[in-house]
Design a protein around this motif. Structure first.
Motif, PDB file in Angstrom:
ATOM      1  N   ASP A  92       0.945  -1.050   0.047  1.00 55.99           N
ATOM      2  CA  ASP A  92       0.121  -0.024  -0.040  1.00 55.99           C
ATOM      3  C   ASP A  92       0.878   1.388   0.074  1.00 55.99           C
ATOM      4  OD1 ASP A  92       0.788  -0.447   2.892  1.00 55.99           O
ATOM      5  OD2 ASP A  92      -0.597   0.826   3.290  1.00 55.99           O
ATOM      6  N   VAL A  93       0.246   2.405  -0.447  1.00 50.99           N
ATOM      7  CA  VAL A  93       1.127   3.570  -0.621  1.00 50.99           C
ATOM      8  C   VAL A  93       0.242   4.809   0.036  1.00 50.99           C
ATOM      9  CG1 VAL A  93       2.001   2.948  -2.787  1.00 50.99           C
ATOM     10  CG2 VAL A  93       0.024   4.105  -2.848  1.00 50.99           C
ATOM     11  N   GLN A  94       1.090   5.774   0.252  1.00 51.00           N
ATOM     12  CA  GLN A  94       0.494   6.958   0.938  1.00 51.00           C
ATOM     13  C   GLN A  94      -0.337   7.779  -0.360  1.00 51.00           C
ATOM     14  OE1 GLN A  94       0.836   9.298   3.577  1.00 51.00           O
ATOM     15  NE2 GLN A  94       1.370   7.345   4.711  1.00 51.00           N
ATOM     16  N   PRO A  95      -1.330   8.460   0.122  1.00 47.79           N
ATOM     17  CA  PRO A  95      -2.111   9.405  -0.993  1.00 47.79           C
ATOM     18  C   PRO A  95      -1.091  10.301  -1.553  1.00 47.79           C
ATOM     19  CG  PRO A  95      -3.065   9.477   1.203  1.00 47.79           C
ATOM     20  CD  PRO A  95      -1.725   8.801   1.402  1.00 47.79           C
ATOM     21  N   GLU A  96      -1.370  10.609  -2.973  1.00 48.60           N
ATOM     22  CA  GLU A  96      -0.479  11.476  -3.911  1.00 48.60           C
ATOM     23  C   GLU A  96      -0.863  12.869  -3.325  1.00 48.60           C
ATOM     24  OE1 GLU A  96      -4.269  10.720  -6.234  1.00 48.60           O
ATOM     25  OE2 GLU A  96      -3.099   9.848  -4.747  1.00 48.60           O
ATOM     26  N   ASN A  97      -1.920  13.292  -3.029  1.00 47.29           N
ATOM     27  CA  ASN A  97      -2.166  14.633  -2.625  1.00 47.29           C
ATOM     28  C   ASN A  97      -2.270  15.179  -3.892  1.00 47.29           C
ATOM     29  OD1 ASN A  97      -2.686  13.911   0.256  1.00 47.29           O
ATOM     30  ND2 ASN A  97      -0.439  13.955   0.333  1.00 47.29           N
ATOM     31  N   ASP A  98      -2.066  16.578  -3.955  1.00 49.98           N
ATOM     32  CA  ASP A  98      -2.275  17.465  -5.023  1.00 49.98           C
ATOM     33  C   ASP A  98      -1.216  17.209  -6.337  1.00 49.98           C
ATOM     34  OD1 ASP A  98      -2.536  19.813  -6.733  1.00 49.98           O
ATOM     35  OD2 ASP A  98      -1.828  21.210  -5.569  1.00 49.98           O
ATOM     36  N   HIS A  99      -1.888  16.732  -7.187  1.00 46.76           N
ATOM     37  CA  HIS A  99      -1.195  16.305  -8.448  1.00 46.76           C
ATOM     38  C   HIS A  99      -0.298  17.560  -9.147  1.00 46.76           C
ATOM     39  CE1 HIS A  99      -3.172  12.511  -9.822  1.00 46.76           C
ATOM     40  NE2 HIS A  99      -3.131  12.695  -8.559  1.00 46.76           N
ATOM     41  N   ALA A 100      -0.543  18.689  -8.679  1.00 50.15           N
ATOM     42  CA  ALA A 100       0.198  19.847  -9.157  1.00 50.15           C
ATOM     43  C   ALA A 100       1.434  20.156  -8.639  1.00 50.15           C
ATOM     44  CB  ALA A 100      -0.673  21.031  -8.869  1.00 50.15           C
TER      45      ALA A 100
END
Length: 448
Positions: A92-100
């Motif tokens: 599993d991985v962390q959220p990627e959050n803001d793609h920008a």
């Protein structure tokens, strides 16, 4: 050709397929913190199972209970009488959050310079593929029995891990446990992680009023909640930035030089920033408690009304020294907050989560074999025993479940991996050294 040269040549042939396997895993957004992506976490587990089943392992996806995240357990027997080695990683991985904030798409693995970028490219899907690489390098002649345990909820606190360990104790029992979820001291310098801080996170709320009131009518008499919580937070440190919560425990750190230029480059410190606290850098980072404010509920500046805010909340993240316990740390922190809340405000302290610190006595045959494997894989460079300021609470679970096993904490990360943040990346040359080192480790443990 020497043994190490032969392994490197063999790895060079295997690397295109290993890269493809890693990139396939990175493309799966297995964010365990997002319920909407539970299917992707399941897909990641199935893909991981397939990879090891293809190498002749008896592999299956398991859960501890309904709603638990899927893990993978796989086993392949070694020669009679050989030790068993448990290889751990998480899919599993962390959220990627803001793609920008990403320079490349977070779930499309992209090679730029000497790194492969993407969420999970290092933490910790590269750990899975490092295990896979070692197994492929050794082929059908595995010198040890190998068990894989690939967890599916490490990034959300490993809630079902104790149940998984208990339910599968016989299948997971091993002489040596290799946990590939840490990193190395620097690019070109390998390390064993021998200590990690624990973690206590709490939500703190202060309330001064039952409802918002006009600041002109009541300002100067009634304290607002933002002023109140600011004073409470400020009470946690002295003017030099030392944590002043009574009863917390700290200790000395290894005699390791952490150059100032590295500290500034790796931390992202702005020019002229002064460090907080006292003691050596590695003590402050590894073996002393530290407290950060990681969240604050307050009205936004834009559009804020001219009223006294009646209640405010903050999230406090307390890193617990390896010589302390989370129970003591929580008690000390709560006592401090209760003592220092100003002006008779109502205080509520809610435990969010906690994880124990880890201290490993890294001595004995397995550690000797590991250090020699590192020396060979890194061309004679002496490995460092290092601490980590962050927390991996599940290591304490393994130490408790299998007290007779030697636990080796290794990994593929380096100081610029940026795990959990935007632009997470795997240093490809270091990854190859990790793969060679693990193959040498398994071979050396078989020889012992």
């Amino acid at each position: 050709m020497t043994s190490i040269d032969a392994l490197r040549a063999q790895l060079n042939d295997l690397m295109p397929a290993l890269r493809a396997d890693l990139e396939d895993l990175v493309r799966i957004p297995s964010v365990s913190a997002d319920p909407a992506r539970a299917g992707e976490v399941r897909r990641s587990a199935e893909k991981t199972r397939e990879l090891f089943a293809a190498e002749g392992f008896d592999a299956e996806v398991v859960t501890a209970y309904e709603g638990g995240a899927p893990a993978v357990i796989a086993h392949k027997a070694g020669p009679a009488g050989a030790p068993t080695v448990l290889l751990y990683a998480h899919h599993d991985v962390q959220p990627e959050n803001d793609h920008a904030e990403w320079n490349t798409p977070p779930f499309e693995p992209t090679e730029v310079g000497d790194r492969l970028y993407g969420r999970g490219s290092a933490d910790d899907k590269a750990g899975i593929v490092a295990h896979l690489a070692a197994i492929r390098l050794l082929g059908d002649d595995l010198p040890v029995g190998v068990t894989l345990f690939i967890e599916g909820e490490e990034e959300t606190g490993s809630e079902s891990l104790p149940a998984l360990l208990e339910q599968n104790a016989a299948r997971l029992r091993a002489d040596v446990i290799v946990i590939a979820d840490s990193g190395n001291w620097d690019i070109g310098v390998p390390a064993l992680t021998t200590s990690l801080r624990g973690l206590v996170r709490v939500d703190v709320e202060v309330r001064t009023l039952t409802h918002a009131v006009h600041s002109g009518m009541w300002g100067g008499l009634a304290p607002d909640a933002l002023m109140t919580i600011s004073r409470l937070i400020a009470s946690l440190h002295d003017d030099a930035g030392n944590l002043v919560v009574e009863g917390l425990v700290g200790g000395p750190a290894a005699d390791v030089d952490y150059p100032e230029e590295r500290l500034r480059a790796e931390s992202g410190a702005i020019p002229g920033l002064q460090w907080i606290g006292s003691g050596s850098a590695v003590e402050r980072l590894w073996t002393k408690p530290a407290l950060s404010v990681t969240g604050l509920d307050a009205p936004k500046v834009d559009g804020a009304s001219n009223t006294l805010v009646p209640a405010a909340r903050a999230k406090l993240s307390l890193r617990v020294a390896p010589s302390d316990t989370t129970a003591n740390a929580l008690e000390c922190l709560t006592r401090h907050l209760e003592k220092h809340v100003p002006w008779g405000a109502e205080l509520t302290v809610t435990l969010v989560d906690a994880g124990e610190a880890t201290q490993i006595e890294a001595s004995g045959p397995a550690y000797d074999v590991a250090r020699e494997a590192f020396r060979q894989a890194w061309d004679g460079t002496e490995p460092v025993d290092m601490g980590v300021g962050g927390s991996i609470p599940f290591i304490a679970e393994f130490l408790g479940a299998f007290p007779e096993a030697s636990v080796l904490v290794t990994g593929v990360e380096d100081p610029d991996t940026r795990a959990h943040g935007a632009n997470e990346g795997l240093h490809l040359a270091e990854f190859e050294r990790v793969c060679i080192a693990e193959a040498l480790l398994l071979r050396g443990l078989g020889d012992r």
